[in-house]
Design an enzyme around this catalytic site. Structure first.
Site, PDB file in Angstrom:
ATOM      1  N   SER A  13      -7.015  11.435   5.545  1.00  0.00           N
ATOM      2  CA  SER A  13      -6.879  10.017   5.900  1.00  0.00           C
ATOM      3  C   SER A  13      -7.454   9.611   7.253  1.00  0.00           C
ATOM      4  CB  SER A  13      -5.409   9.600   5.831  1.00  0.00           C
ATOM      5  OG  SER A  13      -5.009   9.487   4.492  1.00  0.00           O
TER       6      SER A  13
ATOM      7  N   LYS B 234      -2.677   3.217  14.255  1.00  0.00           N
ATOM      8  CA  LYS B 234      -2.343   3.039  12.836  1.00  0.00           C
ATOM      9  C   LYS B 234      -0.877   2.636  12.739  1.00  0.00           C
ATOM     10  CE  LYS B 234      -2.590   5.756   8.507  1.00  0.00           C
ATOM     11  NZ  LYS B 234      -2.971   7.087   7.974  1.00  0.00           N
TER      12      LYS B 234
ATOM     13  N   SER C 189      -6.257   6.847   4.365  1.00  0.00           N
ATOM     14  CA  SER C 189      -5.381   5.710   4.544  1.00  0.00           C
ATOM     15  C   SER C 189      -5.548   4.994   5.880  1.00  0.00           C
ATOM     16  CB  SER C 189      -3.917   6.145   4.398  1.00  0.00           C
ATOM     17  OG  SER C 189      -3.568   7.102   5.387  1.00  0.00           O
TER      18      SER C 189
END
Lengths: 57, 447
Positions: free
Chosen positions: B173, B74, B149
């Protein structure tokens, strides 16, 4: 400061800063703050906070 | 293709890392223009790392199940020499000068880094729509959100753009996009994996963890990100369902579900009961206060981190995230402290709910992946805001710090994934994963 007073101040400040799109979100935050302040763990400020390491020593 | 299945073949030299890496890069090249899962692709260095892994393995120096495996990060997680954008133009010029701790551990385990994945800007959202690099799209239905996210990471696993990936979870997330994309997401206990070198949203709620194709792959990645002295040699053995004690936190966490989600989760719980699990109701009495507690904490912490750049570069934020950060600056200190006390109350209540059981079982996500741009979704009791619904089932364990895992448990009639969540005891992530392995098998058998 009550939640109502806070909201009035925050929305006026947001308007002054040219961020009128914040009025709705601030209203939502005010509702969450009302809920937080109404929670029963606030009833006794002297009560130990669960999990507070200082209280478990 | 799973890491657990491919790793022994890599170790025996039957499969080459270079070939695996080329396949992942081909998937990225083919699908990224449509799905926008990656912000940065590190093809050249990945291929060099893969060739080095192949040489090491051929020379008898295999470092374990991640050696030669293509993984992604990420884009909040530092990879030395590569931009860490956090999904924001605010950090567009940033280049990491060192690996994050978890990156360094994955590198030591021989992982091959294929790139950095898209995310909701600064991890401050649940849909990966508001990114400075454009919205990401769900691979099952590109008109829908992949969740967030860590949306780009979930897409990468679901489509084979990488075999492993690292995400972060502040309110859900990792688990939310795992559920929305039909994969597995593991949020370890708070503080279990280092967050050093990871851009924070809320340091007291942020968790680093893996997303994966299956529970075993999640464990393999989690294990490699631990300090060397805490790593174990093998995936924990699956625990028999017979005798497994599961607690259902009835009430708030089941009150506002999409009808298909409710049906699939309740059917899965019934499947587990029939297979021998002992299922009982448990209570988290202050669950109804969790959203208010979470909101004040995450806003206060985000306001602290973003204070300077909100003043100096406000227009480099996406409009929605900027708005939320501006609002964050109005949270009063006294309310932040009330939320801190509430967080401790929730942690104690989750401990109590777990007292007589091995794990809690509940939905991972109250709704299927929402359409991109949707403000509300229909659920039992009437329409509700997407953001509230997305966080509803996952944020308890960010507040409490308990380990939790999301895994697929079915689909809606139109094929959208539905996620189940298990939450375990602090200090008991191996036990949680043992239970999740059994639940995963039972779901596959029932399907």
């Amino acid at each position: 400061m009550t939640v109502g007073e806070w909201l009035e101040w925050a929305q006026a400040d947001a308007n002054e800063r040219g961020l009128p799109e914040m009025l709705g979100p601030l209203d939502g935050l005010a509702q969450a703050t009302e809920r937080l302040r109404a929670a029963d763990w606030n009833d006794d400020a002297d009560q130990d906070t669960p999990g507070d390491p200082a209280k478990s020593q | 293709m799973t890491i657990a299945a491919i790793a022994p073949r890599l170790a025996r030299g039957e499969v080459k890392s270079e070939k695996l890496t080329e396949e992942c890069l081909s998937q990225i090249e083919a699908l990224n223009p449509k799905l926008n899962a990656f912000i940065t692709v590190t093809a050249d260095t990945a291929l060099a790392e893969a060739r080095a892994a192949d040489r090491d393995i051929a020379g008898g120096r295999c470092r374990g199940p991640l050696h030669g495996i293509p993984v992604s990060l990420k884009d909040l997680v530092d990879l030395k020499g590569v931009r860490t954008s956090a999904g924001s133009l605010v950090r567009a010029g940033h280049v990491a000068t060192a690996d994050a701790t978890v990156t360094a551990r994955l590198r030591a385990a021989g992982a091959v880094f294929v790139g950095k994945t898209n995310l909701h800007e600064f991890a401050f959202g649940t849909t990966t729509e508001d990114s400075g690099f454009g919205a990401a799209h769900n691979p099952i239905d590109p008109t829908r959100s992949p969740g967030g996210s860590s949306g780009g990471s979930a897409i990468a696993i679901a489509t084979g753009m990488s075999l492993g990936t690292v995400g972060t979870d502040t309110g859900g997330s990792i688990r939310i996009p795992a559920a929305a994309c039909g994969i597995v997401g593991l949020k370890p206990e708070w503080g279990d994996l280092s967050a050093s070198g990871v851009v924070p949203l809320s340091r007291q709620l942020d968790h680093v963890g893996p997303l994966a194709s299956c529970v075993a792959d999640a464990w393999i990645q989690y294990n490699a990100m631990l300090p060397a002295e805490r790593q174990s040699a093998a995936v924990p053995a699956e625990r028999p369902l017979k005798g497994l004690r599961l607690g259902v936190p009835a009430g708030y966490l089941f009150d506002r579900l999409d009808a298909d989600v409710e049906r699939a989760v309740m059917a899965t719980i019934e499947t587990l009961r029939r297979a021998g699990a002992a299922v009982t109701d448990v209570a988290i009495p202050h669950a109804t206060d969790m959203a208010a507690i979470y909101l004040h904490l995450v806003l206060g912490d985000a306001a602290e981190y973003h204070g300077r750049t909100l003043l100096s570069r406000p227009h480099d934020y996406t409009p929605n995230v900027r708005l939320r950060l501006e609002m964050a600056r109005y949270v009063l200190a006294e309310d932040y402290v009330r939320a801190l006390r509430g967080k401790a109350v929730i942690a104690r209540e989750v401990d109590r709910a777990l007292a007589g059981v091995d794990a809690l079982v509940l939905p991972a996500l109250a709704i299927p992946a929402p359409p991109i741009g949707a403000a509300t979704m229909p659920v039992k009791g009437g329409p509700e805001a997407v953001r509230t619904l997305m966080l509803r089932c996952t944020q308890p364990f960010n507040l409490s710090g308990h380990p939790a895992i999301a895994l697929p448990c079915g689909t809606t009639p139109c094929g959208l994934p539905i996620g189940l969540q298990l939450a375990g005891h602090k200090g008991g992530i191996a036990t949680l994963v043992q239970a999740a392995l059994a639940v995963e098998r039972a779901i596959a058998h029932a399907g």
